[in-house]
Design a protein around this motif. Structure first.
Motif, PDB file in Angstrom:
ATOM      1  N   LYS A  41       0.834  -1.209   0.000  1.00 44.31           N
ATOM      2  CA  LYS A  41       0.000   0.000   0.000  1.00 44.31           C
ATOM      3  C   LYS A  41       0.863   1.251   0.000  1.00 44.31           C
ATOM      4  O   LYS A  41       0.586   2.213  -0.723  1.00 44.31           O
ATOM      5  CB  LYS A  41      -0.915   0.012   1.226  1.00 44.31           C
ATOM      6  N   LEU A  42       1.928   1.241   0.783  1.00 41.85           N
ATOM      7  CA  LEU A  42       2.825   2.388   0.849  1.00 41.85           C
ATOM      8  C   LEU A  42       3.496   2.620  -0.493  1.00 41.85           C
ATOM      9  O   LEU A  42       3.652   3.765  -0.932  1.00 41.85           O
ATOM     10  CB  LEU A  42       3.871   2.176   1.945  1.00 41.85           C
ATOM     11  N   GLY A  43       3.879   1.546  -1.166  1.00 41.07           N
ATOM     12  CA  GLY A  43       4.473   1.671  -2.497  1.00 41.07           C
ATOM     13  C   GLY A  43       3.512   2.317  -3.476  1.00 41.07           C
ATOM     14  O   GLY A  43       3.907   3.184  -4.272  1.00 41.07           O
ATOM     15  N   ASN A  44       2.236   1.920  -3.442  1.00 43.87           N
ATOM     16  CA  ASN A  44       1.230   2.514  -4.320  1.00 43.87           C
ATOM     17  C   ASN A  44       1.023   3.995  -4.012  1.00 43.87           C
ATOM     18  O   ASN A  44       0.899   4.827  -4.919  1.00 43.87           O
ATOM     19  CB  ASN A  44      -0.091   1.767  -4.202  1.00 43.87           C
ATOM     20  N   ILE A  45       0.986   4.323  -2.729  1.00 41.54           N
ATOM     21  CA  ILE A  45       0.800   5.718  -2.327  1.00 41.54           C
ATOM     22  C   ILE A  45       1.990   6.566  -2.784  1.00 41.54           C
ATOM     23  O   ILE A  45       1.815   7.654  -3.352  1.00 41.54           O
ATOM     24  CB  ILE A  45       0.615   5.822  -0.798  1.00 41.54           C
ATOM     25  N   LEU A  46       3.203   6.079  -2.556  1.00 41.83           N
ATOM     26  CA  LEU A  46       4.393   6.827  -2.955  1.00 41.83           C
ATOM     27  C   LEU A  46       4.475   6.987  -4.469  1.00 41.83           C
ATOM     28  O   LEU A  46       4.897   8.031  -4.968  1.00 41.83           O
ATOM     29  CB  LEU A  46       5.654   6.152  -2.413  1.00 41.83           C
ATOM     30  N   GLY A  48       1.897   7.187  -6.514  1.00 40.16           N
ATOM     31  CA  GLY A  48       0.919   8.215  -6.864  1.00 40.16           C
ATOM     32  C   GLY A  48       1.416   9.611  -6.550  1.00 40.16           C
ATOM     33  O   GLY A  48       1.273  10.531  -7.366  1.00 40.16           O
ATOM     34  N   PHE A  49       2.013   9.786  -5.375  1.00 42.69           N
ATOM     35  CA  PHE A  49       2.554  11.102  -5.021  1.00 42.69           C
ATOM     36  C   PHE A  49       3.688  11.503  -5.959  1.00 42.69           C
ATOM     37  O   PHE A  49       3.824  12.671  -6.322  1.00 42.69           O
ATOM     38  CB  PHE A  49       3.048  11.115  -3.578  1.00 42.69           C
ATOM     39  N   THR A  50       4.519  10.547  -6.354  1.00 43.49           N
ATOM     40  CA  THR A  50       5.620  10.848  -7.268  1.00 43.49           C
ATOM     41  C   THR A  50       5.094  11.315  -8.619  1.00 43.49           C
ATOM     42  O   THR A  50       5.586  12.310  -9.176  1.00 43.49           O
ATOM     43  CB  THR A  50       6.515   9.606  -7.452  1.00 43.49           C
ATOM     44  N   VAL A  51       4.098  10.640  -9.142  1.00 43.11           N
ATOM     45  CA  VAL A  51       3.511  11.038 -10.426  1.00 43.11           C
ATOM     46  C   VAL A  51       2.905  12.435 -10.315  1.00 43.11           C
ATOM     47  O   VAL A  51       3.127  13.295 -11.180  1.00 43.11           O
ATOM     48  CB  VAL A  51       2.456  10.004 -10.893  1.00 43.11           C
ATOM     49  N   MET A  52       2.165  12.696  -9.230  1.00 41.90           N
ATOM     50  CA  MET A  52       1.576  14.029  -9.052  1.00 41.90           C
ATOM     51  C   MET A  52       2.651  15.102  -8.908  1.00 41.90           C
ATOM     52  O   MET A  52       2.514  16.208  -9.440  1.00 41.90           O
ATOM     53  CB  MET A  52       0.651  14.042  -7.833  1.00 41.90           C
ATOM     54  N   ALA A  53       3.734  14.789  -8.207  1.00 44.41           N
ATOM     55  CA  ALA A  53       4.808  15.759  -8.021  1.00 44.41           C
ATOM     56  C   ALA A  53       5.497  16.077  -9.345  1.00 44.41           C
ATOM     57  O   ALA A  53       5.821  17.236  -9.614  1.00 44.41           O
ATOM     58  CB  ALA A  53       5.825  15.227  -7.009  1.00 44.41           C
ATOM     59  N   ILE A  54       5.698  15.066 -10.178  1.00 38.37           N
ATOM     60  CA  ILE A  54       6.333  15.299 -11.480  1.00 38.37           C
ATOM     61  C   ILE A  54       5.452  16.178 -12.347  1.00 38.37           C
ATOM     62  O   ILE A  54       5.932  17.161 -12.938  1.00 38.37           O
ATOM     63  CB  ILE A  54       6.649  13.956 -12.176  1.00 38.37           C
ATOM     64  N   PHE A  55       4.155  15.869 -12.450  1.00 44.35           N
ATOM     65  CA  PHE A  55       3.262  16.695 -13.252  1.00 44.35           C
ATOM     66  C   PHE A  55       3.140  18.104 -12.680  1.00 44.35           C
ATOM     67  O   PHE A  55       3.123  19.082 -13.420  1.00 44.35           O
ATOM     68  CB  PHE A  55       1.877  16.049 -13.381  1.00 44.35           C
ATOM     69  N   GLY A  56       3.085  18.212 -11.363  1.00 44.53           N
ATOM     70  CA  GLY A  56       3.025  19.526 -10.739  1.00 44.53           C
ATOM     71  C   GLY A  56       4.269  20.347 -11.032  1.00 44.53           C
ATOM     72  O   GLY A  56       4.196  21.542 -11.313  1.00 44.53           O
ATOM     73  N   ALA A  57       5.439  19.709 -10.976  1.00 38.99           N
ATOM     74  CA  ALA A  57       6.691  20.411 -11.264  1.00 38.99           C
ATOM     75  C   ALA A  57       6.743  20.858 -12.718  1.00 38.99           C
ATOM     76  O   ALA A  57       7.210  21.962 -13.021  1.00 38.99           O
ATOM     77  CB  ALA A  57       7.883  19.508 -10.940  1.00 38.99           C
TER      78      ALA A  57
END
Length: 94
Positions: A41-46, A48-57
């Motif tokens: 679950k933690l891997g899936n959450i991380l 998702g956050f990584t993908v959002m951070a890349i698009f946000g950047a």
């Protein structure tokens, strides 16, 4: 020596962030120890956050370079008025 008003506020914010970080770390350790699927679950959450951070950047970078115009910039482009009284709208009947 007199401290500025901002020094105390920064110290409070720093201490609050440290406390939140410690509580979060303790909660994460307890969660991983008690839930057998926690690592997955933690891997899936991380991920998702990584993908959002890349698009946000990417979006932030493009907006900083001026590639994405603000609402005010778009309105200014639309409402321009040149030296001859033309407002950018083609009024000619062709």
């Amino acid at each position: 020596m007199v401290k500025g008003k901002g020094a105390g506020t920064r110290k409070k914010i720093r201490n609050t962030m440290i406390i939140i970080g410690l509580i979060g770390t303790i909660a994460l350790i307890i969660w991983i120890k008690t839930d057998p699927n926690a690592k997955e679950k933690l891997g899936n959450i991380l991920f998702g956050f990584t993908v959002m951070a890349i698009f946000g950047a990417l979006i932030w970078r493009k907006s900083k370079k001026g590639l994405i115009k603000s609402t005010k910039q778009r309105q200014a482009d639309f409402d321009y008025d040149d030296d001859y009284g033309n407002d950018g709208i083609d009024d000619h009947d062709d």
